[in-house]
Design a protein around this motif. Structure first.
Motif, PDB file in Angstrom:
ATOM      1  N   THR A 129       0.851  -1.087  -0.006  1.00 40.21           N
ATOM      2  CA  THR A 129       0.085   0.053   0.120  1.00 40.21           C
ATOM      3  C   THR A 129       0.950   1.164  -0.165  1.00 40.21           C
ATOM      4  O   THR A 129       2.087   1.184   0.166  1.00 40.21           O
ATOM      5  CB  THR A 129      -1.068  -0.029   1.318  1.00 40.21           C
ATOM      6  OG1 THR A 129      -0.149  -0.009   2.478  1.00 40.21           O
ATOM      7  CG2 THR A 129      -1.895  -1.235   1.314  1.00 40.21           C
ATOM      8  N   SER A 130       0.430   2.250  -0.160  1.00 39.37           N
ATOM      9  CA  SER A 130       1.093   3.468  -0.329  1.00 39.37           C
ATOM     10  C   SER A 130       0.097   4.675   0.183  1.00 39.37           C
ATOM     11  O   SER A 130      -1.062   4.477   0.163  1.00 39.37           O
ATOM     12  CB  SER A 130       1.726   3.928  -1.565  1.00 39.37           C
ATOM     13  OG  SER A 130       0.823   4.247  -2.471  1.00 39.37           O
ATOM     14  N   PHE A 131       0.780   5.582   0.777  1.00 40.51           N
ATOM     15  CA  PHE A 131       0.094   6.631   1.162  1.00 40.51           C
ATOM     16  C   PHE A 131       0.921   8.067   1.236  1.00 40.51           C
ATOM     17  O   PHE A 131       2.343   7.972   1.329  1.00 40.51           O
ATOM     18  CB  PHE A 131      -0.635   6.723   2.581  1.00 40.51           C
ATOM     19  CG  PHE A 131       0.566   6.628   3.770  1.00 40.51           C
ATOM     20  CD1 PHE A 131       1.124   7.689   4.309  1.00 40.51           C
ATOM     21  CD2 PHE A 131       1.160   5.231   4.161  1.00 40.51           C
ATOM     22  CE1 PHE A 131       2.069   7.498   5.077  1.00 40.51           C
ATOM     23  CE2 PHE A 131       2.077   4.966   4.930  1.00 40.51           C
ATOM     24  CZ  PHE A 131       2.426   6.342   5.574  1.00 40.51           C
ATOM     25  N   ASP A 176      -8.072  -1.615   6.638  1.00 43.94           N
ATOM     26  CA  ASP A 176      -6.294  -0.787   6.587  1.00 43.94           C
ATOM     27  C   ASP A 176      -6.054   0.577   6.459  1.00 43.94           C
ATOM     28  O   ASP A 176      -5.301   1.141   6.314  1.00 43.94           O
ATOM     29  CB  ASP A 176      -6.275  -1.331   5.233  1.00 43.94           C
ATOM     30  CG  ASP A 176      -4.581  -1.346   4.938  1.00 43.94           C
ATOM     31  OD1 ASP A 176      -3.884  -1.457   5.835  1.00 43.94           O
ATOM     32  OD2 ASP A 176      -4.225  -1.015   3.469  1.00 43.94           O
ATOM     33  N   GLY A 228      -6.065   2.358   9.052  1.00 46.93           N
ATOM     34  CA  GLY A 228      -5.070   3.011  10.081  1.00 46.93           C
ATOM     35  C   GLY A 228      -3.971   3.372   9.417  1.00 46.93           C
ATOM     36  O   GLY A 228      -3.170   4.184   9.675  1.00 46.93           O
ATOM     37  N   HIS A 229      -3.518   2.414   8.435  1.00 48.63           N
ATOM     38  CA  HIS A 229      -2.310   2.841   7.780  1.00 48.63           C
ATOM     39  C   HIS A 229      -2.046   4.142   7.067  1.00 48.63           C
ATOM     40  O   HIS A 229      -1.101   4.723   6.605  1.00 48.63           O
ATOM     41  CB  HIS A 229      -1.846   1.678   6.928  1.00 48.63           C
ATOM     42  CG  HIS A 229      -1.705   0.382   7.547  1.00 48.63           C
ATOM     43  ND1 HIS A 229      -0.561   0.211   8.514  1.00 48.63           N
ATOM     44  CD2 HIS A 229      -2.443  -0.704   7.803  1.00 48.63           C
ATOM     45  CE1 HIS A 229      -0.859  -0.932   9.283  1.00 48.63           C
ATOM     46  NE2 HIS A 229      -1.797  -1.425   8.593  1.00 48.63           N
TER      47      HIS A 229
END
Lengths: 703, 334
Positions: A581-583, A668, A670-671
């Motif tokens: 994942t990415s943010f 997910d 929270g990430h």
């Protein structure tokens, strides 16, 4: 013990000094006064400070501190300055202890030894000892004392008096000779027949020492007199026909103990003093009075006490009746003919109560024997029953009722005729009490057994909670109504059975009632400490989701958090897009500067929050691989995210709506938290930097 | 296949506690810095410490090869990193503080405080080592500015849900590994962070020279080589004797990214072929020898661990730091 001599408390006149100058003594003394006696203790006045205290032997006990008090410790205690002289050590190696046998003398003190020596020295001579030896009972023949080989003094004396062996002792008796031919029967004087010695029983012999004289005892003196007599005073030796000569009174002998009548008041005579024992009669050589009048008898006679010695037997036949000591009774006294039993008291009969006498103190009414009735009889004759008695006594009726209160009268009569008892209570035929009558016959009485027991306070509390707040069974009003009615019943507000829904069987109804009771227990408001720890929820449960019962709601655990599909994929080894994942984040400008990278185009600080929210929403569905790939492609290819951002921000919701196969957005999420929102310090820090940049642009470039 | 340095050539003694950190100095790579649980940092010259050297009786005495001692930590030392200029190094440990040391004076130049827990790792980063990136037990990664005198971190990444065990800086990226089983790569250029889920607590990270792969140790007794571009697993390195389930054990790449070496919980050092994934060598640290064949199981003693390994970037040489306080430098025979 110290003695202090009594002294005059004040100086006598001679010892006083004349006082005053012009005072002239009133007396004239001639000559020289004798010097005071050195040790004479005449009781003259001595000042206190001159007095001495002595012990019983006259030794000075108290030495003053200035007059040798130091030596007082041993001078008067052991008599030597060295104290107790230690015994010189004698080695027992050379001279061993020889006599190991212990004698009785080793344990005797001086007194014991003197006594022992005294008891040894006055021994009765053997020749005299046979006569009158006390306790010699082996030979019971008359004059068994003579059986000893050598002739004793008594035998010698008796023989000198004409006594021969095998003769009796005593005056000669005139009688006929005892021979076969009784023709020439002429009376001759014969010696009395030898008679056997009266043997006293062994246990009756009082063993007394020589010289002991028994004190006369009241009432027993006369009986014991013959036995106490010494053997030498043989009564049978005396001629009975011979009138007894009055004997002079025996000299007073001391005996053990002093009666109060013997007390002369003088202290110099110690009755217990062990004086010269020679004063006792230790031997039998001299004449001994066979009998002595007892001291008490004498005194009793002298003082006129009515006391008549008992005559031992009627054998004394003398016309002037003599007392046991041979003396005629004192003038004015007669010998008693019968023994006065002092021990038996005369008993007098009770005085006769005169007829017709009435005691003034008796309060009890004379019982009328005719009208007396025992309690059971009275109870039998009473016609009152328990209720009548209770009403008489003013008592309130007990709630309990007899079975006869409920049966009709004819049934009671039938019972009475069957049992034969006529005293049965009256049958009243009452109906059932309130609350128990089965007026509506559709509900039988045993249905009450199905109603669960519930504490009244619990029911009331559950009701109160239902009135103020939440109550279960919100989805079913009918059931709630039944629940409320059940609670009201148990709270005491109603008395009839809880209603039953239509087409509900009894068992279902009972089960529902149990459920109500359980629910009331569960939803009872908490009390006390527990109540203070909880606040009631403001939102009630949604009626729409009422498929599950409140019990299930209570007991349901929180649903376990579904595992992250990325984690599941990682556990399976499916690393790749599933686990990636990415943010976005906002690197600070200084950081980019330090890393010498061009910072990603930042939205203005004011838009940061909104953008962050947008980012968050974006990243939540960023698991969509197509969206991610597209985004990454755009980012990588065009390189300027700021230019692309409006494009994919607009596109993202559509992709979300279009539905991505991976829908693990919520766990997910929270990430995807953007820390820019949290990092207020950074946000605040960055705004001044923009300001700095605007103002100090050159400085920034220089760096 | 190049030969693997399997001969102990130096033994660095003197620590009285387990050695948690070992680092080669910069460019000549001639010195080794060690940090241990006895709160001391020591600078060794491994060429002067023969493998037969024994620890002196007194910890104050200088064992063979010891160049300097750096004492400021109040707790155990967990990581050491030397800057490129070889004049500074950073050390972190249990005292929630990042220490920046001057090598010559053996004094701390800066102390960065702010972490809420022990600092597991501190590395230099940025151009000219202008920042220090630290990873802490409090779940944050903080970036400290060395050049300014600010006592506040430049930036803080608090995305991790658990203790951050390792962090590394490569070019414009900061990669952190956390106990929550994730490797986060913060790309400063793009402003995006890529999260790769490993699934098991990550204890060590190592970047390849190209920067396209990262070596990840996790507490499932596995070392993984992950492709950074798409997050896929390139290779997993395991061995039946390799145990790493409890302790933070470092792993690294060596020999020009051709081998993978890792310490273990039971005192063994393993070397795998990077491409093939086969176990090349097994070493027992305490016995200073290579174990051929099957590894006999030993009861795991408290001191029998290898918590850190470091590969010399320039020579065929590597170092293993053990729980017994010794650091073994392994090299070629010659």
């Amino acid at each position: 013990m110290s003695y202090k001599r009594p002294r005059a408390t004040s100086p006598s006149g001679s010892q006083k000094r004349p006082r005053g100058v012009g005072a002239t003594p009133s007396t004239i003394t001639l000559g020289t006064e004798l010097p005071p006696d050195e040790d004479g203790d005449d009781g003259a006045f001595v000042p206190v400070w001159k007095q001495t205290v002595t012990d019983e032997r006259g030794r000075r006990r108290l030495h003053g501190a200035f007059t040798g008090g130091f030596s007082a410790g041993y001078f008067n205690t052991v008599g030597s300055k060295e104290g107790w002289a230690p015994k010189a050590f004698v080695s027992s190696r050379a001279n061993r202890n020889k006599d190991t046998a212990q004698r009785a003398e080793d344990f005797m003190d001086e007194e014991d030894k003197a006594e022992a020596a005294e008891s040894r020295e006055l021994e009765t001579a053997q020749s005299f000892a046979t006569i009158g030896r006390v306790g010699d009972h082996q030979n019971d023949a008359l004059f068994g004392l003579f059986v000893t080989e050598e002739e004793t003094m008594g035998v010698k004396i008796a023989q000198k008096m004409g006594w021969r062996r095998d003769q009796g002792v005593g005056r000669k008796v005139r009688r006929t000779a005892r021979s076969d031919d009784t023709s020439g029967a002429a009376a001759h004087m014969f010696a009395p027949n030898d008679s056997r010695m009266m043997s006293a029983a062994r246990e009756e012999v009082n063993r007394k020492g020589l010289g002991y004289q028994s004190e006369a005892r009241l009432g027993a003196t006369d009986e014991k007199e013959p036995k106490d007599r010494p053997m030498l005073a043989l009564p049978f030796l005396e001629d009975r026909s011979k009138p007894k000569v009055p004997k002079k009174a025996a000299p007073k002998k001391s005996s053990f103990g002093v009666g109060i009548l013997n007390d002369t008041g003088s202290d110099d005579e110690d009755p217990y003093e062990l004086g010269p024992k020679i004063t006792f009669n230790k031997s039998l050589g001299k004449d001994k009075k066979p009998k002595k009048p007892s001291k008490f008898a004498k005194t009793a006679a002298a003082e006129g006490i009515v006391f008549k010695p008992k005559k031992t037997s009627g054998e004394i036949t003398g016309s002037p009746r003599l007392s046991h000591d041979g003396k005629p009774p004192l003038p004015g006294f007669v010998l008693a003919t019968q023994v006065i039993d002092l021990t038996s008291k005369k008993r007098y009969p009770l005085p006769k109560i005169p007829p017709g006498w009435k005691s003034a103190k008796s309060t009890a009414q004379p019982a009328d024997s005719q009208s007396y009735q025992s309690v059971p009889d009275a109870a039998k004759s009473s016609t009152l029953d328990a209720k009548a008695r209770a009403s008489l006594l003013g008592e309130t009726l007990l709630p309990g009722k007899s079975v006869f209160d409920f049966i009709p009268k004819d049934v009671r009569d039938r019972l009475a005729t069957m049992t034969g008892k006529v005293n049965l209570p009256q049958g009243r035929g009452e109906g059932a009490p309130e609350g128990y009558q089965d007026s509506n016959s559709t509900k039988p009485k045993d249905l009450w057994t199905f109603v669960p027991i519930l504490d009244k306070s619990t029911a009331a509390a559950a009701l109160a909670k239902g009135a103020t707040g939440w109550m279960p069974y919100a989805e079913d009003p009918n059931k709630r109504a039944r629940y409320v009615s059940c609670l009201e019943l148990r709270a005491g507000l109603r008395h009839d059975l809880p209603e039953r829904a239509e087409n509900m069987s009894v068992s279902e109804w009972a089960k529902e009632l149990q459920e109500f009771a359980h629910a009331a227990e569960v939803f009872k408001p908490t009390t006390g400490i527990m109540a203070s720890r909880f606040t009631s929820s403001t939102s009630t449960s949604l009626p729409g989701s009422g498929s599950n019962t409140p019990n299930e709601n209570l007991l349901s655990k929180p649903t376990p958090k579904p595992e992250d599909p990325a984690e599941q994929a990682a556990k399976l080894g499916m690393y790749g897009p599933m686990t990636r994942t990415s943010f976005p984040f906002h690197p600070s400008r200084l950081l980019c500067k330090r890393f010498n990278v061009k910072p990603p185009a930042m939205p203005p600080a004011a838009d940061a929050d909104a953008d962050g929210a947008g980012f968050k929403g974006k990243t939540e569905e960023a698991v969509s691989k197509s969206a991610l790939d597209k985004m990454m492609h755009e980012v990588l290819s065009k390189g300027a995210p700021a230019l692309q951002r409006p494009a994919w921000m607009g596109a993202a919701p559509q992709e979300t709506l279009s539905g991505s196969p991976v829908t693990a957005a919520e766990p997910d999420g929270g990430h995807a938290t953007v820390d820019v929102e949290k990092n207020d310090a950074l946000v605040q820090e960055r705004a001044p930097e923009d300001l700095f940049k605007a103002i100090f642009g050159e400085d920034d470039d220089d760096e | 296949m190049p030969p693997f340095p399997a001969k102990p050539i130096a033994k660095l003694t003197g620590h009285t506690g387990p050695v948690h950190a070992v680092a080669y100095s910069a460019s000549p790579h001639s010195y080794i810095l060690t940090g241990a649980a006895d709160r001391a940092i020591r600078l060794y010259n491994p060429s002067k410490a023969p493998s037969s050297s024994v620890a002196p009786a007194s910890s104050a005495a200088y064992p063979p090869g010891l160049v300097n001692k750096y004492n400021a930590h109040g707790y155990e030392v967990l990581s050491i990193d030397v800057n490129q200029a070889n004049d500074r190094f950073v050390s972190t440990g249990g005292d929630k503080t990042v220490f920046l040391w001057d090598v010559q004076t053996a004094q701390t130049v800066r102390r960065f405080t702010g972490h809420g827990g022990r600092v597991n790792r501190g590395v230099f980063g940025g151009e000219g080592d202008s920042v220090i990136v630290s990873a802490s037990f409090d779940g944050t990664v903080r970036i400290w500015d060395v050049r300014s005198t600010s006592y506040k971190p430049i930036m803080m990444f608090s995305d991790a849900k658990d203790s951050v065990t390792d962090v590394l800086v490569f070019d414009g990226e900061i990669v952190s590994g956390s106990v929550d089983g994730r490797v986060r790569s913060y790309d400063l250029r793009t402003g995006y962070c890529q999260v790769d889920v490993i699934g098991y607590p990550v204890t060590s990270l190592a970047m390849s020279k190209k920067g396209t792969e990262v070596l990840v140790s996790s507490l499932d007794s596995t070392v993984r080589l992950m492709d950074r571009t798409n997050g896929q697993l390139l290779k997993a390195y395991r061995d039946e004797a390799f145990v790493n389930t409890d302790l933070r054990v470092r792993s690294t790449l060596g020999l020009n990214d051709s081998v993978v070496i890792s310490g273990s919980d039971d005192g063994m050092v393993f070397a795998w072929d990077l491409l093939g994934g086969t176990t090349l060598h097994k070493f027992r640290h305490s016995q200073m020898r290579e174990v051929k064949g099957k590894v006999e199981k030993k009861e795991k003693g408290k001191k029998d661990i290898v918590s850190a390994v470091a590969f010399c970037p320039s020579r065929r040489e590597w170092a293993s730091a053990g729980g017994d306080g010794n650091v073994i430098v392994w090299g070629m025979d010659n």
